[in-house]
Design a protein around this motif. Structure first.
Motif, mmCIF file in Angstrom:
data_model
loop_
_atom_site.group_PDB
_atom_site.id
_atom_site.type_symbol
_atom_site.label_atom_id
_atom_site.label_comp_id
_atom_site.label_asym_id
_atom_site.label_seq_id
_atom_site.Cartn_x
_atom_site.Cartn_y
_atom_site.Cartn_z
ATOM 1 N N GLY A 61 3.146 11.911 -0.825
ATOM 2 C CA GLY A 61 2.066 11.699 -1.474
ATOM 3 C C GLY A 61 1.704 10.271 -2.552
ATOM 4 O O GLY A 61 1.232 10.303 -3.736
ATOM 5 N N ARG A 62 2.857 8.931 -1.763
ATOM 6 C CA ARG A 62 2.357 8.221 -2.271
ATOM 7 C C ARG A 62 1.902 7.240 -1.446
ATOM 8 O O ARG A 62 2.093 7.633 -0.112
ATOM 9 N N TYR A 63 1.801 5.667 -1.733
ATOM 10 C CA TYR A 63 1.285 4.515 -0.919
ATOM 11 C C TYR A 63 2.214 3.720 -1.099
ATOM 12 O O TYR A 63 1.816 3.795 -1.856
ATOM 13 N N ALA A 64 2.188 2.985 -0.066
ATOM 14 C CA ALA A 64 2.269 1.356 -0.257
ATOM 15 C C ALA A 64 2.272 1.174 1.268
ATOM 16 O O ALA A 64 1.820 1.276 2.183
ATOM 17 N N PRO A 65 1.545 -0.617 1.015
ATOM 18 C CA PRO A 65 0.785 -1.617 1.916
ATOM 19 C C PRO A 65 2.283 -1.392 3.134
ATOM 20 O O PRO A 65 2.651 -1.124 3.095
ATOM 21 N N VAL A 149 -5.423 1.817 7.466
ATOM 22 C CA VAL A 149 -5.343 2.853 6.440
ATOM 23 C C VAL A 149 -5.621 3.204 4.968
ATOM 24 O O VAL A 149 -5.733 4.366 3.859
ATOM 25 N N ASP A 150 -5.634 1.159 4.886
ATOM 26 C CA ASP A 150 -5.878 1.279 3.192
ATOM 27 C C ASP A 150 -6.679 1.960 2.257
ATOM 28 O O ASP A 150 -6.051 3.098 1.347
ATOM 29 N N PRO A 151 -8.336 2.660 3.145
ATOM 30 C CA PRO A 151 -9.101 3.246 1.958
ATOM 31 C C PRO A 151 -8.513 4.462 1.566
ATOM 32 O O PRO A 151 -8.878 5.031 1.052
ATOM 33 N N ALA A 152 -7.765 5.353 2.988
ATOM 34 C CA ALA A 152 -7.057 6.536 2.841
ATOM 35 C C ALA A 152 -5.938 6.456 2.034
ATOM 36 O O ALA A 152 -5.565 7.669 1.512
ATOM 37 N N GLY A 153 -4.699 5.520 1.342
ATOM 38 C CA GLY A 153 -4.250 6.034 0.975
ATOM 39 C C GLY A 153 -3.197 6.212 1.140
ATOM 40 O O GLY A 153 -2.421 7.053 0.230
ATOM 41 N N THR A 154 -3.088 6.771 2.973
ATOM 42 C CA THR A 154 -2.436 7.772 2.954
ATOM 43 C C THR A 154 -2.165 6.654 4.614
ATOM 44 O O THR A 154 -3.139 6.318 4.996
ATOM 45 N N PHE A 155 -1.178 7.252 5.599
ATOM 46 C CA PHE A 155 -0.817 7.075 6.392
ATOM 47 C C PHE A 155 -0.884 8.125 7.662
ATOM 48 O O PHE A 155 -1.257 9.089 7.398
ATOM 49 N N LYS A 156 -1.686 8.188 9.002
ATOM 50 C CA LYS A 156 -1.277 8.349 10.111
ATOM 51 C C LYS A 156 0.535 9.439 9.941
ATOM 52 O O LYS A 156 1.749 8.690 9.814
ATOM 53 N N THR A 157 0.182 10.980 10.212
ATOM 54 C CA THR A 157 -1.263 11.320 10.550
ATOM 55 C C THR A 157 -1.731 12.220 9.706
ATOM 56 O O THR A 157 -1.827 13.255 10.268
ATOM 57 N N SER A 158 -1.987 11.559 8.476
ATOM 58 C CA SER A 158 -2.680 12.395 7.633
ATOM 59 C C SER A 158 -3.935 12.451 8.134
ATOM 60 O O SER A 158 -4.681 11.443 8.682
#
Length: 225
Positions: A61-65, A149-158
């Motif tokens: 549930g985390r995100y980084a560029p 995907v930046d605006p979603a704050g998560t990566f594929k495959t979400s």
């Protein structure tokens, strides 16, 4: 001339960027002489860790560029392949911002647009690195949108990541053909409801039988065939 399936059902064609339109191994290939005999292994480790970090962060549930993950993955690869001079780090990162497009990419994009289909990128890459890559490859005029995907704050495959394409393009998900060279990405696209086309550039065995592509091609040359 009628479009081949599933493009005959599509209004837009959306591409993954890294590995699909852009050769992720071209950065190391440019500096292979300086890297030495571990060049291929270094490139493979770099790519695998880059993806692995995106999956782990998403599950947490985390995100980084994605650029941050690209740097971290290269640092891991250099630490693992101890025979490689760490002095190549800056050159490799610079090269990654201007990866080579596969040779058939510009022509394929242009033919799709001439056929009346909208074209776009949907990538884990962050906005800055995507903009640099698209400019370096000369693809700006062939694309209607470049989506991070930046605006979603998560990566594929979400699903939140995939949802950016229909939202931006104004096209229903079932009218979007989605192409990726990554089988896991195709699985995610199938689960989301796109028309998934797997670009199996390296002849990998299939997997995820419950989330199958609607078509498999060896390169983009086969898309309109």
């Amino acid at each position: 001339m009628p479009l081949p399936a599933p493009l005959d059902r599509a209004e837009a064609v959306v591409f993954d960027a890294y590995g699909t339109l852009l050769d992720v191994h071209s950065a190391v290939q440019r500096h292979a002489a300086a890297i030495g005999p571990q060049a291929q292994a270094l490139s493979e480790t770099w790519r695998q860790k880059q993806l692995e970090y995106s999956w782990v962060l998403s599950l947490c549930g985390r995100y980084a560029p994605f650029w941050t993950l690209t740097e971290r993955a290269l640092d891991y690869a250099l630490a693992k392949h101890t025979g490689v001079d760490r002095g190549v780090r800056a050159d490799l990162l610079a090269a990654y911002r201007s990866l080579d497009a596969y040779p058939e990419v510009p022509g394929t994009l242009e033919r799709l647009r001439h056929a009346g289909l909208r074209t776009a990128i949907l990538s884990n890459g962050d906005t800055a690195m995507l903009d640099a890559a698209v400019r370096a490859a000369g693809l700006e005029t062939h694309l209607d949108a470049v989506l991070s995907v930046d605006p979603a704050g998560t990566f594929k495959t979400s699903a939140r990541a995939y949802a950016l394409a229909p939202e931006r393009l104004g096209v229903a998900r079932e009218r979007i053909a989605f192409l990726s060279s990554n089988r896991w990405d195709i699985a995610g696209a199938a689960a989301y409801g796109f028309l998934p086309i797997w670009v199996d550039r390296s002849g990998q065995p299939d997997e995820y039988p419950d989330l199958a592509p609607v078509r498999v091609i060896a390169s983009l040359d086969g898309l309109l065939a």
